[in-house]
Design a protein around this motif. Structure first.
Motif, PDB file in Angstrom:
ATOM      1  N   ASN A  16       0.827  -1.204   0.000  1.00  0.00           N
ATOM      2  CA  ASN A  16       0.000   0.000   0.000  1.00  0.00           C
ATOM      3  C   ASN A  16       0.862   1.256   0.000  1.00  0.00           C
ATOM      4  O   ASN A  16       0.631   2.194  -0.771  1.00  0.00           O
ATOM      5  N   VAL A  17       1.874   1.275   0.856  1.00  0.00           N
ATOM      6  CA  VAL A  17       2.769   2.433   0.932  1.00  0.00           C
ATOM      7  C   VAL A  17       3.558   2.591  -0.367  1.00  0.00           C
ATOM      8  O   VAL A  17       3.843   3.709  -0.810  1.00  0.00           O
ATOM      9  N   ALA A  18       3.882   1.467  -1.008  1.00  0.00           N
ATOM     10  CA  ALA A  18       4.672   1.507  -2.244  1.00  0.00           C
ATOM     11  C   ALA A  18       3.937   2.200  -3.382  1.00  0.00           C
ATOM     12  O   ALA A  18       4.574   2.667  -4.334  1.00  0.00           O
ATOM     13  N   THR A  19       2.608   2.295  -3.302  1.00  0.00           N
ATOM     14  CA  THR A  19       1.868   3.009  -4.344  1.00  0.00           C
ATOM     15  C   THR A  19       2.084   4.518  -4.252  1.00  0.00           C
ATOM     16  O   THR A  19       1.792   5.245  -5.199  1.00  0.00           O
ATOM     17  N   VAL A  20       2.593   4.968  -3.118  1.00  0.00           N
ATOM     18  CA  VAL A  20       2.837   6.397  -2.908  1.00  0.00           C
ATOM     19  C   VAL A  20       4.332   6.709  -2.917  1.00  0.00           C
ATOM     20  O   VAL A  20       4.776   7.685  -3.518  1.00  0.00           O
ATOM     21  N   ILE A  21       5.119   5.875  -2.245  1.00  0.00           N
ATOM     22  CA  ILE A  21       6.569   6.068  -2.166  1.00  0.00           C
ATOM     23  C   ILE A  21       7.225   5.090  -3.128  1.00  0.00           C
ATOM     24  O   ILE A  21       7.427   3.916  -2.815  1.00  0.00           O
ATOM     25  N   GLU A  22       7.552   5.571  -4.321  1.00  0.00           N
ATOM     26  CA  GLU A  22       8.091   4.692  -5.353  1.00  0.00           C
ATOM     27  C   GLU A  22       9.575   4.399  -5.117  1.00  0.00           C
ATOM     28  O   GLU A  22      10.347   5.286  -4.763  1.00  0.00           O
ATOM     29  N   GLY A  23       9.941   3.138  -5.321  1.00  0.00           N
ATOM     30  CA  GLY A  23      11.351   2.758  -5.311  1.00  0.00           C
ATOM     31  C   GLY A  23      12.022   2.751  -3.958  1.00  0.00           C
ATOM     32  O   GLY A  23      13.252   2.749  -3.882  1.00  0.00           O
ATOM     33  N   LYS A  24      11.236   2.722  -2.861  1.00  0.00           N
ATOM     34  CA  LYS A  24      11.826   2.717  -1.518  1.00  0.00           C
ATOM     35  C   LYS A  24      11.206   1.618  -0.653  1.00  0.00           C
ATOM     36  O   LYS A  24      10.705   1.882   0.443  1.00  0.00           O
ATOM     37  N   PRO A  25      11.215   0.369  -1.103  1.00  0.00           N
ATOM     38  CA  PRO A  25      10.572  -0.689  -0.307  1.00  0.00           C
ATOM     39  C   PRO A  25      11.221  -0.892   1.051  1.00  0.00           C
ATOM     40  O   PRO A  25      10.547  -1.215   2.031  1.00  0.00           O
ATOM     41  N   GLU A  26      12.540  -0.693   1.130  1.00  0.00           N
ATOM     42  CA  GLU A  26      13.229  -0.910   2.404  1.00  0.00           C
ATOM     43  C   GLU A  26      12.842   0.144   3.437  1.00  0.00           C
ATOM     44  O   GLU A  26      12.824  -0.126   4.644  1.00  0.00           O
ATOM     45  N   ILE A  27      12.512   1.352   2.966  1.00  0.00           N
ATOM     46  CA  ILE A  27      12.092   2.413   3.882  1.00  0.00           C
ATOM     47  C   ILE A  27      10.742   2.073   4.499  1.00  0.00           C
ATOM     48  O   ILE A  27      10.542   2.178   5.721  1.00  0.00           O
ATOM     49  N   ALA A  28       9.796   1.656   3.656  1.00  0.00           N
ATOM     50  CA  ALA A  28       8.473   1.279   4.156  1.00  0.00           C
ATOM     51  C   ALA A  28       8.566   0.086   5.097  1.00  0.00           C
ATOM     52  O   ALA A  28       7.866   0.023   6.116  1.00  0.00           O
ATOM     53  N   ARG A  29       9.446  -0.853   4.783  1.00  0.00           N
ATOM     54  CA  ARG A  29       9.598  -2.052   5.613  1.00  0.00           C
ATOM     55  C   ARG A  29      10.131  -1.685   6.999  1.00  0.00           C
ATOM     56  O   ARG A  29       9.636  -2.178   8.016  1.00  0.00           O
ATOM     57  N   THR A  30      11.110  -0.805   7.042  1.00  0.00           N
ATOM     58  CA  THR A  30      11.674  -0.408   8.335  1.00  0.00           C
ATOM     59  C   THR A  30      10.661   0.381   9.157  1.00  0.00           C
ATOM     60  O   THR A  30      10.562   0.202  10.377  1.00  0.00           O
ATOM     61  N   ALA A  31       9.904   1.257   8.502  1.00  0.00           N
ATOM     62  CA  ALA A  31       8.869   2.012   9.211  1.00  0.00           C
ATOM     63  C   ALA A  31       7.836   1.072   9.819  1.00  0.00           C
ATOM     64  O   ALA A  31       7.347   1.292  10.935  1.00  0.00           O
ATOM     65  N   LEU A  32       7.527   0.011   9.104  1.00  0.00           N
ATOM     66  CA  LEU A  32       6.562  -0.965   9.609  1.00  0.00           C
ATOM     67  C   LEU A  32       7.131  -1.753  10.784  1.00  0.00           C
ATOM     68  O   LEU A  32       6.405  -2.108  11.717  1.00  0.00           O
ATOM     69  N   VAL A  33       8.428  -2.025  10.753  1.00  0.00           N
ATOM     70  CA  VAL A  33       9.081  -2.682  11.893  1.00  0.00           C
ATOM     71  C   VAL A  33       8.886  -1.845  13.154  1.00  0.00           C
ATOM     72  O   VAL A  33       8.559  -2.364  14.227  1.00  0.00           O
ATOM     73  N   VAL A  34       9.067  -0.542  13.023  1.00  0.00           N
ATOM     74  CA  VAL A  34       8.913   0.349  14.172  1.00  0.00           C
ATOM     75  C   VAL A  34       7.477   0.315  14.685  1.00  0.00           C
ATOM     76  O   VAL A  34       7.232   0.217  15.894  1.00  0.00           O
TER      77      VAL A  34
ATOM     78  N   GLU B 185      16.396   7.188 -10.732  1.00  0.00           N
ATOM     79  CA  GLU B 185      15.855   7.909 -11.890  1.00  0.00           C
ATOM     80  C   GLU B 185      14.543   7.316 -12.390  1.00  0.00           C
ATOM     81  O   GLU B 185      13.588   8.044 -12.688  1.00  0.00           O
ATOM     82  N   SER B 186      14.471   5.988 -12.466  1.00  0.00           N
ATOM     83  CA  SER B 186      13.250   5.348 -12.970  1.00  0.00           C
ATOM     84  C   SER B 186      12.062   5.619 -12.054  1.00  0.00           C
ATOM     85  O   SER B 186      10.936   5.844 -12.518  1.00  0.00           O
ATOM     86  N   ALA B 187      12.301   5.610 -10.734  1.00  0.00           N
ATOM     87  CA  ALA B 187      11.222   5.877  -9.786  1.00  0.00           C
ATOM     88  C   ALA B 187      10.762   7.326  -9.871  1.00  0.00           C
ATOM     89  O   ALA B 187       9.571   7.624  -9.741  1.00  0.00           O
ATOM     90  N   GLU B 188      11.696   8.238 -10.122  1.00  0.00           N
ATOM     91  CA  GLU B 188      11.324   9.644 -10.227  1.00  0.00           C
ATOM     92  C   GLU B 188      10.513   9.903 -11.496  1.00  0.00           C
ATOM     93  O   GLU B 188       9.571  10.699 -11.493  1.00  0.00           O
ATOM     94  N   ILE B 189      10.860   9.204 -12.571  1.00  0.00           N
ATOM     95  CA  ILE B 189      10.079   9.326 -13.807  1.00  0.00           C
ATOM     96  C   ILE B 189       8.672   8.770 -13.600  1.00  0.00           C
ATOM     97  O   ILE B 189       7.674   9.369 -14.025  1.00  0.00           O
ATOM     98  N   ALA B 190       8.578   7.616 -12.932  1.00  0.00           N
ATOM     99  CA  ALA B 190       7.264   7.026 -12.641  1.00  0.00           C
ATOM    100  C   ALA B 190       6.435   7.948 -11.763  1.00  0.00           C
ATOM    101  O   ALA B 190       5.211   8.042 -11.917  1.00  0.00           O
ATOM    102  N   MET B 191       7.092   8.652 -10.854  1.00  0.00           N
ATOM    103  CA  MET B 191       6.393   9.586  -9.977  1.00  0.00           C
ATOM    104  C   MET B 191       5.773  10.726 -10.775  1.00  0.00           C
ATOM    105  O   MET B 191       4.643  11.149 -10.518  1.00  0.00           O
ATOM    106  N   LEU B 192       6.486  11.215 -11.779  1.00  0.00           N
ATOM    107  CA  LEU B 192       5.960  12.304 -12.607  1.00  0.00           C
ATOM    108  C   LEU B 192       4.696  11.871 -13.342  1.00  0.00           C
ATOM    109  O   LEU B 192       3.733  12.640 -13.461  1.00  0.00           O
ATOM    110  N   SER B 193       4.688  10.632 -13.821  1.00  0.00           N
ATOM    111  CA  SER B 193       3.516  10.137 -14.544  1.00  0.00           C
ATOM    112  C   SER B 193       2.344   9.893 -13.606  1.00  0.00           C
ATOM    113  O   SER B 193       1.194  10.172 -13.942  1.00  0.00           O
TER     114      SER B 193
END
Length: 348
Positions: A39-57, A202-210
């Motif tokens: 769910n978080v990955a639909t908003v924060i592109e290309g950062k799965p490890e960040i969402a995973r760590t936040a969920l650990v907390v 770069e790819s995640a930032e391009i996807a974010m623009l779209s």
């Protein structure tokens, strides 16, 4: 010399011959974690490890500090995690004129009843997003100490409990120092993890623009779990087994920071508790009911550095607290294969 450690896969056996090791709810932790991360990955592109760590907390009952430059998605991550859970959420925008009573609440005299009534502050929610926490005065920052440590608020001699789950997600900008107040060591120590978002690839930032040509994806985010389920999962992760050898390993890492010549302040006993607590949750999210030394190693670089203070000499030499922790991880011996209840860490 310590070699790289190997981890046991999700399908490997635990102390009782199955992946869960006999603790009810471990599989549910893994499944809910996967849903929230997706769910978080639909908003924060290309950062799965960040969402995973936040969920650990979150599933450890801890608090999260996100520190990075402006515009990389600190507040967006906070809101995405909060909206993924059907629970009460409040945002506090920290400013120099914010008062402690704005955070904790205040007693107000009721003319009709002739009694004082307590009006809760912004801290009364399951998830509290504290934006730019270092812009508030030290007095206001200190108002959160009791809330974060004991999940309660004391106002005018009366104590009010905070509803579980309770999590503070605070953001701060390390670049703009004008008009800011550094978090004191006591408050930084209460954050289980400090994260840095970093720039997207770069790819995640391009996807974010779209993806954001129209409305923001955060507006379309729907909850995938609720507060009651999160409370249950926090209890489950707290029952994950930690062997004496793994406990000793966590203590050895903390002790090494206290003896390091590069540090004038090492890891506190609270940090050891939170490191092991986070490792329990990390193991459960992998579908295991026991902690491996690898779990402790994985989280040490996220749980420990923000609590450490470098000596003046190390600071002048350009050393970072993270580098010190990585050096300690390379020096402290890793427990053998039996330490994780039959799991596969090893040393050479």
């Amino acid at each position: 010399m310590v070699s790289d450690v190997t981890t046991q896969g999700r399908g490997s056996t635990g102390p009782r011959g199955d992946g869960s090791g006999g603790v009810d709810g471990v599989d549910e932790v893994r499944l809910v974690a996967e849903r929230v991360q997706a769910n978080v990955a639909t908003v924060i592109e290309g950062k799965p490890e960040i969402a995973r760590t936040a969920l650990v907390v979150l599933l450890s009952g801890g608090h999260l500090l996100i520190e990075d430059v402006p515009g990389v998605g600190k507040t967006m991550l906070s809101k995405a995690l909060a909206r993924s859970i059907d629970c009460s959420v409040r945002r506090i925008q920290f400013t120099p004129d914010l008062l402690p009573s704005d955070v904790t609440g205040v007693s107000v005299f009721n003319q009709d009843t002739r009694l004082f009534e307590f009006r809760p502050g912004g801290i009364f929610a399951n998830i509290v997003v504290g934006d730019e926490i270092n812009r508030a005065s030290p007095k206001t920052q200190s108002a959160m100490l009791e809330c974060m440590e004991e999940a309660q608020v004391t106002v005018d001699g009366s104590t009010y409990g905070l509803e579980s789950p309770f999590m503070v997600i605070a953001t701060q900008n390390p670049i703009e120092m004008e008009g800011t107040y550094s978090l004191p060591e006591a408050q930084r120590d209460r954050f289980m993890v400090r994260l840095s978002m970093g720039y997207p690839v770069e790819s995640a930032e391009i996807a974010m623009l779209s993806a954001r040509e129209g409305t923001s994806p955060i507006d379309e985010l729907e909850p995938v779990t609720d507060a009651a389920e999160v409370r249950k999962l926090i209890e489950v992760t707290g029952r994950v087994h930690v062997s004496p050898a793994v406990q000793q390993y966590a203590v050895a890492l903390a002790t090494a920071t206290r003896r390091s010549p590069d540090l004038r302040l090492g890891a506190s006993p609270r940090s050891t508790l939170q490191l092991v607590r986070a490792a329990r949750t990390w193991a459960a999210m992998q579908g295991r009911s026991y902690v491996l030394p690898d779990d402790v190693r994985e989280l040490a670089t996220q749980v420990l550095p923000h609590r450490l203070l470098l000596t003046m000499e190390s600071t002048m030499a350009g050393r970072k607290a993270l580098q010190v922790v990585e050096q300690i991880l390379a020096q402290v011996p890793v427990p053998g294969p039996a330490s994780g209840s039959g799991a596969g860490s090893r040393r050479a």
